[in-house]
Scaffold this active site. Structure first.
Site, PDB file in Angstrom:
ATOM      1  N   SER A 145      -5.108  -7.133  -5.573  1.00  0.00           N
ATOM      2  CA  SER A 145      -4.707  -5.749  -4.831  1.00  0.00           C
ATOM      3  C   SER A 145      -5.675  -4.915  -4.880  1.00  0.00           C
ATOM      4  CB  SER A 145      -3.370  -5.438  -5.652  1.00  0.00           C
ATOM      5  OG  SER A 145      -3.242  -3.750  -5.496  1.00  0.00           O
ATOM      6  N   SER A 146      -5.744  -3.793  -4.065  1.00  0.00           N
ATOM      7  CA  SER A 146      -6.876  -2.959  -3.911  1.00  0.00           C
ATOM      8  C   SER A 146      -6.798  -1.832  -5.193  1.00  0.00           C
ATOM      9  CB  SER A 146      -6.973  -2.092  -2.715  1.00  0.00           C
ATOM     10  OG  SER A 146      -5.783  -1.421  -2.618  1.00  0.00           O
ATOM     11  N   CYS A 147      -5.861  -1.786  -5.911  1.00  0.00           N
ATOM     12  CA  CYS A 147      -5.489  -1.221  -7.356  1.00  0.00           C
ATOM     13  C   CYS A 147      -6.440  -1.538  -8.400  1.00  0.00           C
ATOM     14  CB  CYS A 147      -4.151  -0.694  -7.533  1.00  0.00           C
ATOM     15  SG  CYS A 147      -3.317  -2.269  -8.162  1.00  0.00           S
ATOM     16  N   TYR A 165      -0.379  -3.466 -13.688  1.00  0.00           N
ATOM     17  CA  TYR A 165      -0.546  -4.261 -12.654  1.00  0.00           C
ATOM     18  C   TYR A 165      -1.919  -4.343 -12.037  1.00  0.00           C
ATOM     19  CZ  TYR A 165       0.128  -5.877  -7.741  1.00  0.00           C
ATOM     20  OH  TYR A 165       0.493  -6.721  -6.562  1.00  0.00           O
ATOM     21  N   LYS A 190      -3.801  -8.042 -12.337  1.00  0.00           N
ATOM     22  CA  LYS A 190      -4.467  -8.611 -11.208  1.00  0.00           C
ATOM     23  C   LYS A 190      -6.168  -9.010 -11.628  1.00  0.00           C
ATOM     24  CE  LYS A 190      -1.330  -9.313  -8.353  1.00  0.00           C
ATOM     25  NZ  LYS A 190      -0.766 -10.681  -8.056  1.00  0.00           N
ATOM     26  N   HIS A 213       7.104   0.646  -1.402  1.00  0.00           N
ATOM     27  CA  HIS A 213       5.767   1.429  -1.328  1.00  0.00           C
ATOM     28  C   HIS A 213       6.299   2.370  -0.094  1.00  0.00           C
ATOM     29  CE1 HIS A 213       4.116  -2.626  -2.899  1.00  0.00           C
ATOM     30  NE2 HIS A 213       3.343  -1.606  -3.348  1.00  0.00           N
TER      31      HIS A 213
HETATM   32  O1  GFB Z   1       2.843   3.083  -1.514  1.00  0.00           O
HETATM   33  P1  GFB Z   1       3.008   3.841  -2.811  1.00  0.00           P
HETATM   34  O2  GFB Z   1       4.163   3.877  -3.430  1.00  0.00           O
HETATM   35  O3  GFB Z   1       1.704   3.348  -3.602  1.00  0.00           O
HETATM   36  O4  GFB Z   1       2.395   5.202  -2.599  1.00  0.00           O
HETATM   37  P2  GFB Z   1       0.015   3.411  -4.116  1.00  0.00           P
HETATM   38  C1  GFB Z   1       1.329   5.640  -1.726  1.00  0.00           C
HETATM   39  C2  GFB Z   1       1.417   7.209  -1.524  1.00  0.00           C
HETATM   40  O5  GFB Z   1       2.472   7.812  -0.751  1.00  0.00           O
HETATM   41  C3  GFB Z   1       1.504   7.914  -2.808  1.00  0.00           C
HETATM   42  C4  GFB Z   1       3.214   8.811  -1.209  1.00  0.00           C
HETATM   43  O6  GFB Z   1       0.796   9.355  -2.947  1.00  0.00           O
HETATM   44  C5  GFB Z   1       2.860   8.416  -2.906  1.00  0.00           C
HETATM   45  O7  GFB Z   1       3.206   9.472  -3.663  1.00  0.00           O
HETATM   46  N1  GFB Z   1       4.575   8.651  -0.947  1.00  0.00           N
HETATM   47  C6  GFB Z   1       5.086   9.679  -0.207  1.00  0.00           C
HETATM   48  C7  GFB Z   1       5.463   7.867  -1.267  1.00  0.00           C
HETATM   49  N2  GFB Z   1       6.541   9.302  -0.128  1.00  0.00           N
HETATM   50  C8  GFB Z   1       6.774   8.396  -0.529  1.00  0.00           C
HETATM   51  C9  GFB Z   1       7.885   7.569  -0.895  1.00  0.00           C
HETATM   52  O8  GFB Z   1       8.803   7.809  -0.406  1.00  0.00           O
HETATM   53  N3  GFB Z   1       7.760   6.384  -1.508  1.00  0.00           N
HETATM   54  C10 GFB Z   1       6.635   5.870  -2.153  1.00  0.00           C
HETATM   55  N4  GFB Z   1       6.664   4.860  -2.676  1.00  0.00           N
HETATM   56  N5  GFB Z   1       5.532   6.714  -1.990  1.00  0.00           N
HETATM   57  C11 GFB Z   1       0.730   1.196  -5.276  1.00  0.00           C
HETATM   58  C12 GFB Z   1       0.246   0.656  -6.487  1.00  0.00           C
HETATM   59  O9  GFB Z   1      -0.078   2.465  -5.197  1.00  0.00           O
HETATM   60  O10 GFB Z   1      -0.132   0.424  -4.073  1.00  0.00           O
HETATM   61  C13 GFB Z   1       0.361  -0.811  -6.621  1.00  0.00           C
HETATM   62  O11 GFB Z   1       1.286   1.116  -7.549  1.00  0.00           O
HETATM   63  C14 GFB Z   1      -0.390  -1.594  -5.632  1.00  0.00           C
HETATM   64  O12 GFB Z   1      -0.334  -1.430  -7.854  1.00  0.00           O
HETATM   65  C15 GFB Z   1       0.238  -1.120  -4.317  1.00  0.00           C
HETATM   66  O13 GFB Z   1      -1.484  -1.645  -5.644  1.00  0.00           O
HETATM   67  C16 GFB Z   1      -0.491  -1.649  -3.139  1.00  0.00           C
HETATM   68  O14 GFB Z   1      -0.688   3.075  -2.890  1.00  0.00           O
HETATM   69  O15 GFB Z   1      -0.199   4.916  -4.609  1.00  0.00           O
END
Ligand code: GFB
Length: 312
Positions: free
Chosen positions: A108-110, A137, A141, A180
């Site tokens: 993953s890119s994280c 996570y 990875k 996500h």
């Molecule tokens: O996709 P996401 O949950 O993961 O969130 P990450 C991306 C951005 O979207 C963050 C915002 O800045 C969230 O605060 N966001 C806005 C939301 N509204 C929402 C919502 O309703 N739900 C969610 N989930 N986010 C993950 C990692 O990071 O990405 C994992 O935690 C993994 O490890 C994955 O790498 C690909 O991009 O921040």
């Protein structure tokens, strides 16, 4: 990889694994081995070894993982670390014992430092502190990448790794507490439109930038790398372009056809400010993405509607 090669797709019920299985079938691969988590506990080393001995796969796509969005990563920290470490260790070790010809591990890119220069080049791994919300996570990875490298160095295994950017598409998780951002936005705007709500709440400030790839594109990249890439260095897989969460929300709003307003809940974490992949190594390896974000979101929305994933 012959069309009758014994190909094990670990995680075939997940969004990534199911896309890889769809693509392999479409391309005429006839000997695909799959096990659900009820049939095989990937955290159980003895069970994984016995499975590899009996099925003797020649190729492995390691797409099994415990995954989730920013909140799930931050809440279930022990599970994200333990499950993902065990899954990667058990499969990679069993693949070595059973003399698997080639294995592709998905990360993953994280894995990159929170404040790494952008776009993220593969060489930036382990050059700084990780983003705290998904550190467990990311550590698991990174361990997967290092296992592939170490088994290559010590035992000569042809184990490679791909690091996908944020993915979306069929079989995504639409549970708002665990998902996500993209599936969350699709569901939130859909429900708000259906229930005539005045606004939709977006987590964080809306300013973080994210890069997205439709999962069928990722599957194409994985097959391409399985067929053509044999180097130790892992490869970034993405589109090479990013978008702010606010712009993304406006795009999804438009596609879903919601007329109300956006509000931002800054008590929720933003996560890393930006994680744009440098995809030049992937381009050199001969692969570029095809599915544009607007088209992908429309396809994902239609798929979720037809699968009944957007009901409350
Ligand atoms: O996709 P996401 O949950 O993961 O969130 P990450 C991306 C951005 O979207 C963050 C915002 O800045 C969230 O605060 N966001 C806005 C939301 N509204 C929402 C919502 O309703 N739900 C969610 N989930 N986010 C993950 C990692 O990071 O990405 C994992 O935690 C993994 O490890 C994955 O790498 C690909 O991009 O921040």
């Amino acid at each position: 990889m012959n069309k009758d090669a014994r190909i094990y797709v670990a995680g075939h019920n997940g969004m990534v694994g199911s896309a890889i299985v769809r693509l392999l079938k479409k391309n005429g691969y006839s000997n695909i081995i799959c096990r659900s988590s009820n049939e095989l506990d990937l955290k159980d080393q003895a069970a994984v070894n016995a499975f590899f001995e009996s099925e003797n796969p020649s190729h492995v796509f390691l797409a099994a993982a415990k995954v989730g969005g920013i909140l799930a990563n931050n809440t279930y920290r022990a599970e994200f670390l333990y499950d993902n470490l065990m899954i990667a260790s058990n499969i990679i070790h069993a693949a070595y014992l059973q003399k698997v010809e080639k294995l592709l591990f998905l990360g993953s890119s994280c894995i990159y430092p929170k404040l790494a220069p952008q776009p993220l080049k593969e060489e930036y791994l382990l050059t700084g502190e990780l983003e705290p919300t998904n550190e467990p996570y990311a550590i698991a990875k990174i361990a997967g990448i290092k296992l592939c490298e170490a088994y290559r160095d010590q035992y000569g295994c042809n184990f490679i790794s791909a690091m996908p950017t944020n993915l979306y598409g069929p079989n995504d998780n639409y549970d708002l507490k665990k998902s996500h951002v993209l599936p969350a936005l699709i569901k939130k705007f859909h429900l708000a439109k259906k229930n005539n709500l005045p606004n939709v709440e977006i987590w964080g400030t809306g300013s973080p930038l994210r890069e997205f790839l439709y999962v069928d594109d990722l599957a194409e990249a994985c097959l391409h790398l399985m067929l053509h890439y044999n180097d130790k260095l892992f490869v970034n897989v993405g589109s090479g372009t990013d978008i702010s969460i606010k712009e993304l929300a406006l795009k999804v709003k438009d596609i879903v056809g919601f007329q109300g307003e956006l509000t931002f809940d800054s008590t929720k974490p933003d996560g890393t400010p930006r994680k744009l992949m440098d995809v030049s190594n992937l381009a050199k390896a001969g692969w570029t993405y095809t599915i544009k974000l607007d088209d992908g979101i429309k396809m994902a929305y239609e798929d979720a509607l037809s699968e009944g994933l957007l009901d409350e």
